[in-house]
Design a protein around this motif. Structure first.
Motif, PDB file in Angstrom:
ATOM      1  N   VAL A  93       0.719  -1.220   0.023  1.00 34.41           N
ATOM      2  CA  VAL A  93       0.055  -0.036  -0.194  1.00 34.41           C
ATOM      3  C   VAL A  93       0.898   1.332   0.027  1.00 34.41           C
ATOM      4  O   VAL A  93       0.639   2.138  -0.736  1.00 34.41           O
ATOM      5  CB  VAL A  93      -0.903  -0.014   1.198  1.00 34.41           C
ATOM      6  N   ALA A  94       1.974   1.252   0.767  1.00 33.74           N
ATOM      7  CA  ALA A  94       2.929   2.624   0.535  1.00 33.74           C
ATOM      8  C   ALA A  94       3.350   2.893  -0.415  1.00 33.74           C
ATOM      9  O   ALA A  94       3.800   4.092  -0.942  1.00 33.74           O
ATOM     10  CB  ALA A  94       4.106   2.054   1.622  1.00 33.74           C
ATOM     11  N   ASN A  95       3.136   1.901  -1.642  1.00 33.25           N
ATOM     12  CA  ASN A  95       3.830   2.294  -3.031  1.00 33.25           C
ATOM     13  C   ASN A  95       2.518   2.472  -3.995  1.00 33.25           C
ATOM     14  O   ASN A  95       3.064   2.695  -5.154  1.00 33.25           O
ATOM     15  CB  ASN A  95       4.503   1.104  -3.574  1.00 33.25           C
ATOM     16  N   ASP A  96       1.116   2.351  -3.445  1.00 32.69           N
ATOM     17  CA  ASP A  96       0.129   2.570  -4.266  1.00 32.69           C
ATOM     18  C   ASP A  96      -0.052   4.034  -4.289  1.00 32.69           C
ATOM     19  O   ASP A  96      -0.087   4.868  -3.107  1.00 32.69           O
ATOM     20  CB  ASP A  96      -1.046   1.960  -3.461  1.00 32.69           C
ATOM     21  N   PRO A  97      -0.272   4.815  -5.523  1.00 35.22           N
ATOM     22  CA  PRO A  97      -0.364   6.197  -5.594  1.00 35.22           C
ATOM     23  C   PRO A  97      -1.698   6.594  -5.323  1.00 35.22           C
ATOM     24  O   PRO A  97      -2.025   7.839  -5.442  1.00 35.22           O
ATOM     25  CB  PRO A  97       0.032   6.520  -6.930  1.00 35.22           C
ATOM     26  N   GLY A  98      -2.692   5.819  -4.756  1.00 37.82           N
ATOM     27  CA  GLY A  98      -4.082   5.928  -4.491  1.00 37.82           C
ATOM     28  C   GLY A  98      -4.170   7.167  -3.582  1.00 37.82           C
ATOM     29  O   GLY A  98      -3.326   7.639  -2.782  1.00 37.82           O
ATOM     30  N   PRO A  99      -5.486   7.767  -3.586  1.00 39.18           N
ATOM     31  CA  PRO A  99      -5.695   8.808  -2.300  1.00 39.18           C
ATOM     32  C   PRO A  99      -5.530   8.609  -1.114  1.00 39.18           C
ATOM     33  O   PRO A  99      -5.524   9.360  -0.190  1.00 39.18           O
ATOM     34  CB  PRO A  99      -7.231   9.277  -2.830  1.00 39.18           C
ATOM     35  N   ASP A 100      -5.629   7.519  -0.898  1.00 36.77           N
ATOM     36  CA  ASP A 100      -5.592   7.105   0.623  1.00 36.77           C
ATOM     37  C   ASP A 100      -3.723   6.910   1.180  1.00 36.77           C
ATOM     38  O   ASP A 100      -3.674   6.485   2.284  1.00 36.77           O
ATOM     39  CB  ASP A 100      -6.309   5.886   1.020  1.00 36.77           C
ATOM     40  N   ARG A 101      -3.070   7.134   0.166  1.00 40.08           N
ATOM     41  CA  ARG A 101      -1.680   6.940   0.493  1.00 40.08           C
ATOM     42  C   ARG A 101      -1.341   7.627   1.889  1.00 40.08           C
ATOM     43  O   ARG A 101      -0.437   6.927   2.539  1.00 40.08           O
ATOM     44  CB  ARG A 101      -0.875   6.980  -0.806  1.00 40.08           C
ATOM     45  N   GLY A 102      -1.395   8.937   1.865  1.00 47.01           N
ATOM     46  CA  GLY A 102      -0.981   9.802   2.902  1.00 47.01           C
ATOM     47  C   GLY A 102      -1.572   9.220   4.049  1.00 47.01           C
ATOM     48  O   GLY A 102      -0.896   9.342   5.096  1.00 47.01           O
ATOM     49  N   LEU A 103      -2.891   8.985   4.315  1.00 42.80           N
ATOM     50  CA  LEU A 103      -3.587   8.299   5.542  1.00 42.80           C
ATOM     51  C   LEU A 103      -2.764   7.080   5.933  1.00 42.80           C
ATOM     52  O   LEU A 103      -2.432   7.143   7.097  1.00 42.80           O
ATOM     53  CB  LEU A 103      -4.956   8.318   5.442  1.00 42.80           C
ATOM     54  N   ASP A 104      -2.616   6.346   5.001  1.00 40.01           N
ATOM     55  CA  ASP A 104      -2.055   5.024   5.284  1.00 40.01           C
ATOM     56  C   ASP A 104      -0.668   5.218   5.881  1.00 40.01           C
ATOM     57  O   ASP A 104      -0.359   4.507   6.728  1.00 40.01           O
ATOM     58  CB  ASP A 104      -2.249   4.192   4.233  1.00 40.01           C
ATOM     59  N   ALA A 105       0.126   5.901   5.177  1.00 40.42           N
ATOM     60  CA  ALA A 105       1.409   6.337   5.547  1.00 40.42           C
ATOM     61  C   ALA A 105       1.555   6.881   7.205  1.00 40.42           C
ATOM     62  O   ALA A 105       2.356   6.501   8.037  1.00 40.42           O
ATOM     63  CB  ALA A 105       2.116   7.067   4.523  1.00 40.42           C
ATOM     64  N   ARG A 107      -0.512   6.466   9.298  1.00 42.35           N
ATOM     65  CA  ARG A 107      -1.032   5.207  10.210  1.00 42.35           C
ATOM     66  C   ARG A 107       0.110   4.326  10.585  1.00 42.35           C
ATOM     67  O   ARG A 107       0.324   3.960  11.519  1.00 42.35           O
ATOM     68  CB  ARG A 107      -2.365   4.531   9.636  1.00 42.35           C
ATOM     69  N   ARG A 108       0.762   3.938   9.371  1.00 40.92           N
ATOM     70  CA  ARG A 108       1.950   3.177   9.613  1.00 40.92           C
ATOM     71  C   ARG A 108       2.999   3.829  10.385  1.00 40.92           C
ATOM     72  O   ARG A 108       3.700   2.974  11.106  1.00 40.92           O
ATOM     73  CB  ARG A 108       2.329   2.905   8.044  1.00 40.92           C
ATOM     74  N   LEU A 109       3.299   5.105  10.143  1.00 42.01           N
ATOM     75  CA  LEU A 109       4.364   5.763  10.671  1.00 42.01           C
ATOM     76  C   LEU A 109       4.004   5.768  12.304  1.00 42.01           C
ATOM     77  O   LEU A 109       4.776   5.546  13.307  1.00 42.01           O
ATOM     78  CB  LEU A 109       4.382   7.380  10.263  1.00 42.01           C
ATOM     79  N   ALA A 110       2.567   6.040  12.706  1.00 37.74           N
ATOM     80  CA  ALA A 110       2.430   6.042  14.059  1.00 37.74           C
ATOM     81  C   ALA A 110       2.466   4.640  14.780  1.00 37.74           C
ATOM     82  O   ALA A 110       2.879   4.567  16.058  1.00 37.74           O
ATOM     83  CB  ALA A 110       0.994   6.505  14.081  1.00 37.74           C
ATOM     84  N   THR A 111       2.264   3.654  13.786  1.00 31.56           N
ATOM     85  CA  THR A 111       2.351   2.469  14.658  1.00 31.56           C
ATOM     86  C   THR A 111       3.856   2.048  14.753  1.00 31.56           C
ATOM     87  O   THR A 111       4.317   1.574  15.738  1.00 31.56           O
ATOM     88  CB  THR A 111       2.072   1.142  13.423  1.00 31.56           C
ATOM     89  N   VAL A 112       4.818   2.581  13.769  1.00 29.52           N
ATOM     90  CA  VAL A 112       6.434   2.217  13.864  1.00 29.52           C
ATOM     91  C   VAL A 112       6.575   2.959  15.131  1.00 29.52           C
ATOM     92  O   VAL A 112       7.607   2.815  16.228  1.00 29.52           O
ATOM     93  CB  VAL A 112       6.918   2.672  12.666  1.00 29.52           C
ATOM     94  N   GLU A 113       6.206   4.149  15.463  1.00 26.60           N
ATOM     95  CA  GLU A 113       6.855   5.262  16.503  1.00 26.60           C
ATOM     96  C   GLU A 113       6.142   4.662  17.889  1.00 26.60           C
ATOM     97  O   GLU A 113       6.913   4.577  18.686  1.00 26.60           O
ATOM     98  CB  GLU A 113       6.115   6.288  16.307  1.00 26.60           C
ATOM     99  N   ARG A 114       4.947   4.060  18.073  1.00 29.07           N
ATOM    100  CA  ARG A 114       4.343   3.504  19.338  1.00 29.07           C
ATOM    101  C   ARG A 114       5.312   2.351  19.328  1.00 29.07           C
ATOM    102  O   ARG A 114       5.532   2.053  20.463  1.00 29.07           O
ATOM    103  CB  ARG A 114       2.936   3.164  18.625  1.00 29.07           C
ATOM    104  N   GLU A 115       5.568   1.479  18.329  1.00 22.39           N
ATOM    105  CA  GLU A 115       6.272   0.033  18.732  1.00 22.39           C
ATOM    106  C   GLU A 115       7.632   0.590  19.318  1.00 22.39           C
ATOM    107  O   GLU A 115       8.243  -0.432  20.114  1.00 22.39           O
ATOM    108  CB  GLU A 115       6.197  -0.625  17.450  1.00 22.39           C
ATOM    109  N   LEU A 116       8.162   1.386  18.556  1.00 19.65           N
ATOM    110  CA  LEU A 116       9.805   1.829  18.943  1.00 19.65           C
ATOM    111  C   LEU A 116       9.934   2.159  20.193  1.00 19.65           C
ATOM    112  O   LEU A 116      10.782   2.084  20.916  1.00 19.65           O
ATOM    113  CB  LEU A 116      10.290   2.757  17.806  1.00 19.65           C
ATOM    114  N   ARG A 117       8.858   2.764  20.804  1.00 18.53           N
ATOM    115  CA  ARG A 117       8.813   3.281  22.344  1.00 18.53           C
ATOM    116  C   ARG A 117       8.945   1.916  23.227  1.00 18.53           C
ATOM    117  O   ARG A 117       9.105   2.094  24.157  1.00 18.53           O
ATOM    118  CB  ARG A 117       7.557   3.951  22.494  1.00 18.53           C
TER     119      ARG A 117
END
Length: 172
Positions: A93-105, A107-117
């Protein structure tokens, strides 16, 4: 001040030799920049007599080339790792140029940051120093006052966690 002037004279007398030396040891187009950096470092020498100023300058040039090569190697390695990661993601999905790409990115970033804590504060700081600041493990160990093996251990924890996060995100 006299030492500075003497070193400057030796530098100027050997400028072309130093430039050839840097080029011969792989500096290429960066040779002039490295020579300038060499002079700035030599000029900021804390003082005291230098037994052999010419040898001192060439030794400093060698150290500068080692740092330059290390930096280039780390940059290439980082680029290769990011390329490999992008290839592994493939049609994710991160490589999909669709309109939800920014929102998904986001969400994924928030997941990574939460898990890294979940990492210890030291392991997280070491990971950031190594990956974001491109510091060597040896430098990090010295900065934190810990052994290189402790740095490696903390980095292994971080990479294991990142691998788990990647698997989690791939399953979604």
């Amino acid at each position: 001040m006299a030492m500075h002037q003497g070193l400057q004279q030796v530098f100027e007398e050997n400028r072309e030799s130093l430039l050839r030396y840097l080029r011969a040891h792989g500096a290429g187009d960066s040779a002039e920049d490295l020579l300038q950096e060499l002079w700035l470092k030599a000029a900021s020498h804390p003082g005291g007599p230098i037994a052999s100023p010419r040898n001192y300058l060439f030794r400093a040039a060698t150290n500068l080339m080692i740092d330059h090569r290390r930096s280039e190697f780390q940059g290439r390695r980082r680029e290769d790792e990011w390329s490999t990661l992008a290839d592994r993601l493939g049609n994710a999905v991160a490589n999909d140029p669709g309109p939800d790409r920014g929102l998904d990115a986001q969400r994924r970033l928030a997941t990574v940051e939460r898990e890294l804590r979940k990492l210890s504060p030291r392991a997280l700081a070491i990971f950031r120093e190594h990956r974001l600041e491109a510091r060597t493990q040896r430098d990090i160990a010295a900065r934190f006052g810990i052994s290189a093996s402790t740095v490696e251990s903390d980095l292994r924890q971080a990479y294991r966690l990142l691998d788990e996060i990647r698997r989690q995100l791939d399953e979604e």
